[in-house]
Scaffold this active site. Structure first.
Site, PDB file in Angstrom:
ATOM      1  CE  LYS A  24      10.696  -2.378  -4.463  1.00 52.96           C
ATOM      2  NZ  LYS A  24      10.682  -1.824  -3.008  1.00 52.96           N
ATOM      3  CG  LEU A  54      -0.157  -9.534   5.063  1.00 50.08           C
ATOM      4  CD1 LEU A  54      -0.483 -10.264   6.305  1.00 50.08           C
ATOM      5  CD2 LEU A  54      -1.219  -8.673   4.742  1.00 50.08           C
ATOM      6  CE  LYS A  55       5.674  -2.601   2.444  1.00 52.35           C
ATOM      7  NZ  LYS A  55       6.918  -2.842   1.838  1.00 52.35           N
ATOM      8  CG  ASN A  99       9.896  -2.215   4.088  1.00 47.63           C
ATOM      9  OD1 ASN A  99       8.848  -2.347   4.170  1.00 47.63           O
ATOM     10  ND2 ASN A  99      10.411  -2.010   2.885  1.00 47.63           N
TER      11      ASN A  99
HETATM   12 MG    MG Z   1      10.239  -4.623   0.022  1.00 49.05          MG
END
Ligand code: MG
Length: 399
Positions: A293, A191-192, A219
């Site tokens: 990433k 979940l953001k 974030n």
């Molecule tokens: Mg992230």
């Protein structure tokens, strides 16, 4: 209930070494192709909203035939990082591709390991560099008949698939979305969150889905302010696998201080820009889990070095996502099949993002995605998708 730290007990995760010598490839031309794929639903985070995935693709055309594809994960606007699509296209055209072609001219060819060296004189632009390296890897592995998975050191045939869920306007809408993904079989839901859309949101999801593996991603939207720390500490009640990037990317000591005040493990994403920063973050106790990433660290070869550094320290890693098309998705699945990737990644089926993907779609099978085993990425863009989604093409050559 939830097995949270799978893999932590394995400090020395070995991955098979790659012995085959990669052939030098000779690039005839580099096509920079812009694509724009509509998303099936808008994606909201603490840093903005996306309705479509715009990307620069790097398509290498080899002398004597053969090709290779790379995907730049930079987003349309510089919100997740300083890189953005137009900027990535410019730096590729103006600096990175010419430097690689100049390297090829003086060395008689290019191997994947050469790319980082050839591009090292240029600061930053990790995502643009990663796209070029990905294309060289794909091209040379296709020549060799070897898959990305084998080259990177994969040990699995399929990976557990997780899904990232953006911020929603209402908790009822969010519960519907999460419920749909749980029904689809996803093995973990992320979940953001952002300040004031955190504790109540997570509480509601946890109450509705008591057995789902859950984690949250901020974030970088929090600070060490008392009310922010109190909210993050309140999340300890919900058995989260991790909280991702609560503080600003450069605040490693702040993350270390926060880690002493909350029980939920801290995972870093934006902070980790290389194997060296991963080592630093872990050694400073700023995090106990790392999100990998390839675009953020400058390529899949550096991503493997991040994996190795974390494995040597007994730190689990998982593969993040940047709303990749099928090209980046294929490479991410190969990466996530390495032994240290012990937590489900943000690698979802194509249908999570796109009605039509750039490649044949990746489909969920019992909450898992199969690792492509064909040469190179094992997938290519379909002709119809290229026709439907290309917005511009330019060719860069060494004259
Ligand atoms: Mg992230």
């Amino acid at each position: 209930m939830i097995e949270r730290s799978a893999g932590l007990g394995h400090p020395h995760l070995a991955r098979p070494s790659f012995d085959a010598v990669e052939p030098d490839v000779t690039i005839d031309a580099v096509e920079l192709r812009r694509v724009r794929l509509p998303l099936v639903a808008p994606f909201h985070t603490a840093r903005g909203r996306q309705d479509a995935r715009e990307a620069v693709l790097v398509h290498l055309l080899l002398a004597g035939g053969g090709d290779g594809w790379g995907e730049c994960v930079a987003e349309s606007e510089p919100r997740y990082s300083a890189e953005y699509t137009d900027g990535a296209e410019t730096v590729l055209r103006q600096f990175l591709v010419p430097a690689l072609l100049a390297w090829q001219r003086s060395h008689g060819g290019v191997t994947p390991d050469d790319v980082a060296t050839a591009l090292a004189p240029f600061a930053g632009h990790a995502m643009a560099k990663a796209a070029l390296e990905m294309a060289v890897l794909d091209a040379s592995l296709r020549v060799l008949g070897t898959s990305f998975a084998q080259r990177l050191g994969a040990v699995r045939d399929a990976i557990d698939s997780g899904v990232a869920v953006g911020l929603h306007a209402s908790i009822a809408d969010l519960l519907d979305t999460v419920g749909r993904h749980v029904d689809e079989g996803y093995r973990r839901v992320k979940l953001k969150i952002e300040p004031d859309a955190d504790v109540e949101v997570v509480r509601a999801v946890r109450e509705r889905f008591p057995d789902t593996m859950l984690q949250v991603d901020a974030n970088g939207a929090y600070s060490l302010r008392d009310d922010h720390v109190a909210a993050l500490r309140a999340l300890d009640d919900f058995d989260l696998a991790l909280v991702e990037q609560p503080l600003a990317p450069d605040d490693l000591t702040g993350h270390a201080a926060l880690a002493r005040q909350i029980r939920t493990p801290i995972c870093l994403d934006e902070s980790i820009t290389s194997a060296r920063t991963a080592e630093l973050a872990v050694d400073l106790a700023a995090c106990s889990i790392v999100n990998v990433k390839a675009g953020r660290v400058g390529g899949y070869l550096e991503a493997v070095r991040v994996h190795d550094a974390c494995a040597a320290r007994g730190v689990p890693v998982w593969c993040g996502g940047m709303l990749e098309t099928g090209l980046g998705r294929a490479a991410n699945i190969a990466l996530a099949a390495l032994p240290g990737f012990t937590l489900p990644g943000d690698i979802s089926a194509s249908a999570r993002y796109f009605a039509e993907d750039l490649t044949e779609p990746f489909v969920l099978d019992d909450g898992r995605l199969a690792v492509p085993r064909g040469p190179g990425l094992g997938v290519s863009p379909t002709r119809s998708a290229l026709r439907a989604f290309t917005t511009s093409v330019e060719l860069v050559r060494d004259y």
